[in-house]
Design an enzyme around this catalytic site. Structure first.
Site, short mmCIF file in Angstrom:
data_model
loop_
_atom_site.label_atom_id
_atom_site.label_comp_id
_atom_site.label_asym_id
_atom_site.label_seq_id
_atom_site.Cartn_x
_atom_site.Cartn_y
_atom_site.Cartn_z
N ARG A 1 7.02 1.19 13.75
CA ARG A 1 7.61 0.62 12.53
C ARG A 1 8.77 -0.34 12.85
NH1 ARG A 1 5.30 3.82 8.39
NH2 ARG A 1 4.84 5.89 9.18
N ARG B 1 12.87 5.12 12.63
CA ARG B 1 11.61 5.87 12.56
C ARG B 1 10.74 5.57 13.80
NH1 ARG B 1 9.09 5.23 6.77
NH2 ARG B 1 7.83 6.95 7.59
N ALA C 1 3.03 -0.60 5.14
CA ALA C 1 2.56 -0.63 6.52
C ALA C 1 2.03 -2.00 6.94
CB ALA C 1 1.48 0.43 6.71
N ASN D 1 8.08 -5.54 -0.40
CA ASN D 1 7.91 -4.36 0.45
C ASN D 1 6.42 -4.25 0.72
OD1 ASN D 1 7.74 -1.93 1.74
ND2 ASN D 1 8.99 -0.79 0.28
N TYR E 1 11.03 8.99 1.08
CA TYR E 1 11.04 7.92 0.08
C TYR E 1 11.70 8.30 -1.24
CZ TYR E 1 7.78 5.88 3.41
OH TYR E 1 7.22 5.37 4.55
N PRO F 1 0.80 -1.23 0.00
CA PRO F 1 0.00 0.00 0.00
C PRO F 1 0.83 1.29 0.00
CG PRO F 1 -0.15 -1.12 2.11
CD PRO F 1 0.50 -2.07 1.16
N ARG G 1 5.07 10.75 -2.87
CA ARG G 1 4.76 10.55 -1.47
C ARG G 1 5.96 10.88 -0.58
NH1 ARG G 1 4.63 4.56 1.29
NH2 ARG G 1 3.92 5.25 3.32
N ASP H 1 1.55 -15.21 7.39
CA ASP H 1 1.17 -16.62 7.17
C ASP H 1 1.37 -17.01 5.71
OD1 ASP H 1 0.55 -17.14 9.79
OD2 ASP H 1 -1.63 -17.01 9.54
N GLU I 1 12.37 -9.32 2.74
CA GLU I 1 11.60 -8.13 3.13
C GLU I 1 12.46 -6.90 2.86
OE1 GLU I 1 10.02 -8.19 7.18
OE2 GLU I 1 10.32 -6.01 7.31
C1 DQA Z 1 8.12 1.27 4.05
C2 DQA Z 1 8.18 1.54 5.56
C3 DQA Z 1 6.82 1.32 6.19
O1 DQA Z 1 6.88 1.56 7.58
C4 DQA Z 1 5.81 2.25 5.57
O2 DQA Z 1 4.52 2.01 6.11
C5 DQA Z 1 5.79 2.19 4.09
C6 DQA Z 1 7.05 2.10 3.37
C7 DQA Z 1 9.48 1.61 3.36
O3 DQA Z 1 9.67 1.15 2.24
O4 DQA Z 1 10.31 2.32 3.93
O5 DQA Z 1 4.74 2.28 3.46
O6 DQA Z 1 7.88 -0.09 3.85
#
Ligand code: DQA
Length: 139
Positions: free
Chosen positions: A108, A104, A74, A71, A22, A9, A17, A84, A95
């Site tokens: 998170r 952060r 959230a 990725n 990012y 998402p 964004r 799962d 990941e």
């Molecule tokens: C994220 C980090 C997450 O905490 C956040 O909700 C994102 C992006 C990142 O790529 O840094 O949507 O996964």
């Protein structure tokens, strides 16, 4: 070798964004550069804002692909269902996060997915995806 990159998402908004966190690169443009960088790998990209669609995609490719770079945005911090799904499939999953989630907010710092993944790469901007591909090529 077949590798799937899956973004969850809000990652459709990369480039627009919160650029201070990012960056300002659009993912589709970055993905084209990855395909040029790794012509020997069959690379696929999927993005969705919906938890169930992430799970369906993992089920569809998690028994045939050689690697998955995930990725989950959230959902990383909230989703037992995606954890799962990662555990249920056979393909190795890495990941990734663009930002350093450990630098952060506290919420998170926890990942439901990490224990089901072969590893976690966080904090290298778009290079996090490149590093994950490099890792999949070596394991
Ligand atoms: C994220 C980090 C997450 O905490 C956040 O909700 C994102 C992006 C990142 O790529 O840094 O949507 O996964």
């Amino acid at each position: 070798m077949e590798i799937h990159i899956i973004n969850g998402p809000n990652l459709n908004l990369l480039g627009k964004r919160e650029p201070e966190i990012y960056g300002n690169q659009n993912f589709e443009v970055f993905f084209e550069s990855l395909k040029h960088q790794y012509p020997q790998i069959q690379l696929f990209y999927f993005q969705t804002n919906h938890e169930g669609e992430l799970i369906d995609y993992l089920h569809s490719h998690g028994f045939s692909a050689d690697g998955i770079v995930l990725n989950a945005g959230a959902y990383t911090h909230t989703s037992l269902a995606i954890a799962d799904a990662v555990r249920a499939i056979q393909t190795k999953v890495i990941e990734v996060h663009i930002s350093n989630v450990f630098a952060r907010e506290n919420y998170r710092h926890h990942s439901y997915l990490a224990t089901s993944c072969v590893g976690v790469i966080s904090g290298f901007g778009m290079h996090s995806y490149t590093l994950a591909i490099e890792a999949l090529m070596r394991i």
